[in-house]
Design an enzyme around this catalytic site. Structure first.
Site, short mmCIF file in Angstrom:
data_model
loop_
_atom_site.label_atom_id
_atom_site.label_comp_id
_atom_site.label_asym_id
_atom_site.label_seq_id
_atom_site.Cartn_x
_atom_site.Cartn_y
_atom_site.Cartn_z
N GLY A 1 -46.06 -7.96 -18.95
CA GLY A 1 -44.58 -8.11 -19.35
C GLY A 1 -44.41 -9.00 -20.65
O GLY A 1 -45.22 -9.44 -21.32
N GLY A 2 -43.10 -9.42 -20.92
CA GLY A 2 -42.93 -10.27 -22.06
C GLY A 2 -43.56 -11.62 -21.93
O GLY A 2 -43.69 -12.27 -22.86
N PHE A 3 -43.42 -11.98 -20.64
CA PHE A 3 -44.00 -13.53 -20.56
C PHE A 3 -45.59 -13.10 -20.69
O PHE A 3 -46.30 -14.36 -21.38
CB PHE A 3 -43.52 -13.82 -19.12
N ILE B 1 -52.47 -6.29 -12.96
CA ILE B 1 -51.54 -5.19 -12.48
C ILE B 1 -50.18 -5.14 -13.36
O ILE B 1 -49.14 -4.01 -12.77
CB ILE B 1 -51.26 -5.58 -11.15
N GLY B 2 -50.00 -5.70 -14.13
CA GLY B 2 -48.97 -5.51 -15.18
C GLY B 2 -49.15 -6.39 -16.54
O GLY B 2 -49.77 -7.46 -16.39
N VAL C 1 -49.89 -9.99 -15.82
CA VAL C 1 -49.60 -10.34 -14.16
C VAL C 1 -50.91 -9.96 -13.33
O VAL C 1 -51.50 -8.78 -13.78
CB VAL C 1 -48.73 -9.70 -13.62
N LYS D 1 -48.66 -14.49 -12.30
CA LYS D 1 -48.07 -14.15 -13.80
C LYS D 1 -48.43 -15.46 -14.66
O LYS D 1 -48.04 -16.55 -14.63
CB LYS D 1 -46.58 -14.09 -13.75
N ASP E 1 -31.34 -9.92 -16.76
CA ASP E 1 -32.49 -9.07 -17.35
C ASP E 1 -32.54 -7.78 -16.35
O ASP E 1 -33.88 -7.73 -15.78
CB ASP E 1 -33.76 -9.76 -17.58
#
Length: 836
Positions: free
Chosen positions: A505-507, A502-503, A510, A524, A620
């Site tokens: 990111g930088g990590f 669903i996403g 997700v 995540k 952030d």
């Protein structure tokens, strides 16, 4: 590495530009020019290389052979004769150079691996080292002539350059230079890129010249450089040559008398030529000009940028930015500020990169916001120098000076050391294996039962009922273990099904997940190649395990088995605020919904700043880190960069700059001093993002619109914010509500943190903006919403007389968590008619 095969003779500029002087202004105290194996001296231009046969006191070895070749080099370079002879070393050998003046010296090594009798120099395996630094390894040496240039700080009366062949191999050298360098050529200080802070200690470092480039101009040979350097053209390094154009104005270069920048820094041929943006077709085009260079991973690099504005017609005409890789290296460069406000004054900037983690380095230039009429950016020259590692080496593999000694006794000692080391390592490995098995068994016993943080504000107990747990029910208040078995995470995400993502990111990615009891979660999973790592993972767990607030995303658990870094959160049905503003095609939010989302986010941040003895600074804040549940209630997420605030007797936390481009507090960036007001600045950018429904940085737009914060502030300060709002909101926002919202965002974006409001004040004013909007929505007859406050809030006139009068209305509610209370009911008891 400088490839001399492509070096051609430079057309003498003296006949064209008689005012430009290329005469040497620096006379080196030490100036050893040695042609190895040559029968007599060799002339290279105006320089004379002495044969090492006639300088026997320099060379200390008996194990050597003189080799010659008749191969004619395919080059017109003046130094071609130096490659015709070589000295081949069959054992450890060294040159010893008496030093008259300590300090920085060039060490230039010339190699041409030709074949001679039984010796194939292309296969020679050896290292070259000084007393303090390993300079060179012959592995993967290219077939043509190679010049390696080093800059070393000599601290003794003798510089030793040692050649150490590997067993059953040889070493060789065609020529060598040891030449003094001006003391001020490389200073002590520079600017580090990551973290952005002052860098010192360059004087003691050894460096290798990797690239030396003349932007927009031809090759500059040693004949035309006061320090006998070679500068090569930049055309071959441009990623998109069509975006660049070249300009020459050598007579426009004006070295300041007594200035720090002289012809020793770089010759006029470098400062008088440049590469700039090719904006002739459309001056409104916004883009970067980018060069890419090959480098060796695992080292830091000194990047020296040379600038000289010989293209502008007047002062303060040219403003631009410089990026190294993805990092902003220089912002709003105005070259006319240097040199007593005169054009054509050469300047340079030294920058030190973090350890390179890839084999390329990019340098980009692009326009800044100040030159709106004709955006442009320039670069005249560039030097990239590898800095020695912590062991003093300039070659990969962690080689140290000690490892290149080459003596028999050292080799024997090394063999004994290796045998003993291997034995000890085996013993330690056995002990470590036993301890690990013991620890794993304990961890497995522990992981049979796991209880997550409650998603119900800690007021109820919660049982996961996973098949990997025994179903024990504990309250969140008593829970101290949130580790989730990896198998349970796999089960919840259908073995990390890509269709459940669903996403990203930088990590990492997700995933949507569902526990065995039907609880929906967001999982995540850390990406091993991500720049965010273990520190962010731990911070997220530590922070979220402490927080309990309606407007902060709750942590369910985490998993660190199998070298994984996995975080499990409550599932937020509506995704990110960013996705509801632009780019995803979701229905547009109403103004009231947007205000309530901003208010909820402000409450979460206000709680972070004030809910503990020490403030917690998010670091952030952005629309992608504000999540929405099924009722569009906002919750702040992603605490991997969070930092606890300053002590009571301090004003800030000094720390490396981290955050997201476009949202970053400029004062924090300049001073590396973090306060809660850095979050306030970022939130101010989010407010304009909510109002305008567009990205905070959009390079596809005209230059004046690229940066949302700068663009929106200009309209806000002109009092015409309604001109840039999301078109779906046109005619739907009460003017006074928009005015208060714009004023709040403007205050958040103040240049200095001391001038920004607290998150409590921001929250107060956003609630005021909502109340002004609702006054019209409820059909109030009075047009001036500011005057309506008295009618809406009869107690407000007594507010200053009895500030505690509002407290009974919050009975049973946390003053920091008011989402369950009617907005107008809360607001009517708190607001002053002018807001805060």
């Amino acid at each position: 590495m400088i490839d001399w095969r492509n070096i051609g003779l430079f057309i003498c500029a003296l006949s064209i530009f008689p005012g430009v002087c290329f005469c040497a202004t620096f006379v080196p105290e030490d100036n050893y020019l040695i042609d190895c194996g040559a029968p007599a001296s060799t002339s290279v231009g105006e320089r004379n290389f002495t044969s090492d046969s006639s300088s026997k006191d320099l060379l200390s070895t008996q194990d050597h052979i003189i080799a010659t070749t008749t191969i004619k080099l395919n080059t017109s370079s003046d130094d071609a004769p130096l490659y015709q002879t070589a000295r081949i070393f069959t054992g450890s050998s060294k040159y010893s150079f008496p030093i008259k003046q300590r300090g920085r010296h060039w060490v230039r090594l010339y190699f041409f691996p030709f074949s001679y009798e039984k010796y194939n120099l292309s296969a020679a395996n050896f290292t070259v080292a000084t007393q303090d630094h390993v300079l060179f390894s012959s592995l993967n040496m290219q077939k043509g002539p190679v010049l390696k240039e080093y800059s070393v700080n000599v601290t003794s009366d003798t510089l030793v350059v040692a050649f150490n062949p590997s067993q059953n191999s040889t070493a060789f050298l065609n020529a060598i230079e040891v030449v003094s360098v001006p003391d001020d050529l490389i200073g002590e200080d520079a600017s580090a890129l990551d973290p952005p802070e002052a860098y010192s200690g360059l004087v003691s470092q050894a460096m290798e010249t990797v690239w030396r480039v003349n932007m927009g101009g031809p090759t500059v040979t040693p004949l035309n450089d006061t320090l006998q350097r070679t500068w090569i053209p930049d055309q071959g390094f441009l990623l998109e040559p069509n975006l660049a154009s070249f300009y020459s104005n050598i007579p426009g270069v004006k070295y300041e008398k007594g200035g720090l920048v002289t012809e020793n820094t770089a010759p006029p041929t470098v400062y008088g030529t440049l590469t700039e943006m090719n904006s002739t077709s459309d001056p409104r085009n916004i883009f970067n000009v980018t060069w890419q260079f090959n480098v060796n991973p695992g080292f830091q690099y000194l990047v020296r940028l040379h600038f000289c504005d010989v293209v502008s017609k007047s002062l303060n005409e040219l403003y631009f930015k410089v990026y190294i890789d993805s990092k902003l290296a220089m912002a709003s460069v105005d070259l006319s500020l240097y040199g007593n406000n005169a054009l054509g004054v050469p300047q340079y900037k030294d920058l030190v990169t973090p350890l390179a983690d890839k084999n390329t380095l990019r340098v980009s230039i692009g326009p800044s916001g100040e030159n709106l009429n004709y955006p442009n950016a320039i670069l005249n020259g560039l030097e990239i120098m590898k800095i020695n590692n912590s062991m003093g080496g300039l070659i990969g593999g962690g080689a140290s000076v000690a490892s290149t000694s080459g003596s028999s006794s050292n080799k024997i000692g090394m063999i004994v050391g290796v045998i003993v080391g291997v034995f000890v390592a085996l013993v330690l490995a056995g002990v470590f294996f036993v301890l690990c098995r013991k620890r794993r068994r304990l961890a497995q016993r522990k992981s049979k039962t796991w209880v997550p943080l409650s998603v119900n504000d800690g007021t109820t107990s919660h049982t996961m009922g996973s098949k990997y747990s025994n179903g024990t029910t504990l309250s969140a208040a008593s829970n101290c273990e949130y580790r989730v078995p990896f198998l349970a995470v796999q089960e919840a995400t259908n073995n990390f099904d890509e269709s459940w993502v669903i996403g990203i990111g930088g990590f990492g990615k997700v995933y949507k997940g569902e526990l065995s009891d039907g609880t929906k979660v967001a999982v995540k999973r850390g990406n091993p190649r991500s720049q965010q790592g273990l520190a962010e993972f731990r911070t997220e767990i530590e922070m979220l395990s402490q927080f309990r607030h309606r407007h902060l995303v709750s942590l369910i658990g985490y998993c660190d088995e199998r070298n994984e870094m996995i975080l499990i959160y409550e599932y937020m049905e509506k995704g990110t605020l960013k996705s509801h503003l632009y780019g995803s095609g979701l229905p547009s939010l109403s103004w009231k919904e947007r205000l309530e989302i901003c208010i909820g986010s402000a409450r979460g941040l206000h709680y972070l700043h004030t809910g503990y003895a020490k403030a917690v600074i998010h670091r952030d804040v952005k629309s992608a880190n504000i999540l929405l549940d099924e009722n569009l209630m906002a919750k702040v997420a992603d605490f991997g960069l969070s930092k606890t605030g300053p002590e009571i007797d301090q004003t800030h936390v000094s720390t490396a700059v981290k955050g997201s481009f476009g949202y970053l507090d400029p004062e924090y960036f300049r001073r590396q001093q973090l306060t809660e007001k850095s979050d306030v600045y970022s939130f101010g950018v989010v407010l304009f993002e909510v109002l305008c429904a567009r990205p905070v940085i959009d390079p596809t737009l005209p230059r004046e619109m690229v940066n949302l914060a700068e663009w929106a502030m200009k309209w806000q300060q002109k009092g015409q914010l309604e001109q840039i709002i999301d078109s779906t909101l046109a005619g739907k926002i009460r003017p006074d509500s928009l005015r208060k919202f714009g004023e709040t965002a403007e205050k958040c974006l103040a240049d200095y943190g001391v001038d920004r409001p607290s998150m409590g004040d921001v929250l107060w004013n956003l609630e005021y903006a909502l109340q002004l909007q609702e006054a019209v929505a409820q059909g109030e007859p009075e047009e001036n919403s500011t005057n309506m406050i008295g009618e809406l809030s009869p107690q407000v006139n007594n507010f200053n007389q009895d500030a505690s009068a509002s407290v009974p209305l919050f009975e049973g509610s946390n003053v920091d968590d008011l989402s369950g209370v009617s907005m107008s009911r809360v607001f009517s008891q708190l607001v002053k008619s002018e807001g805060r």
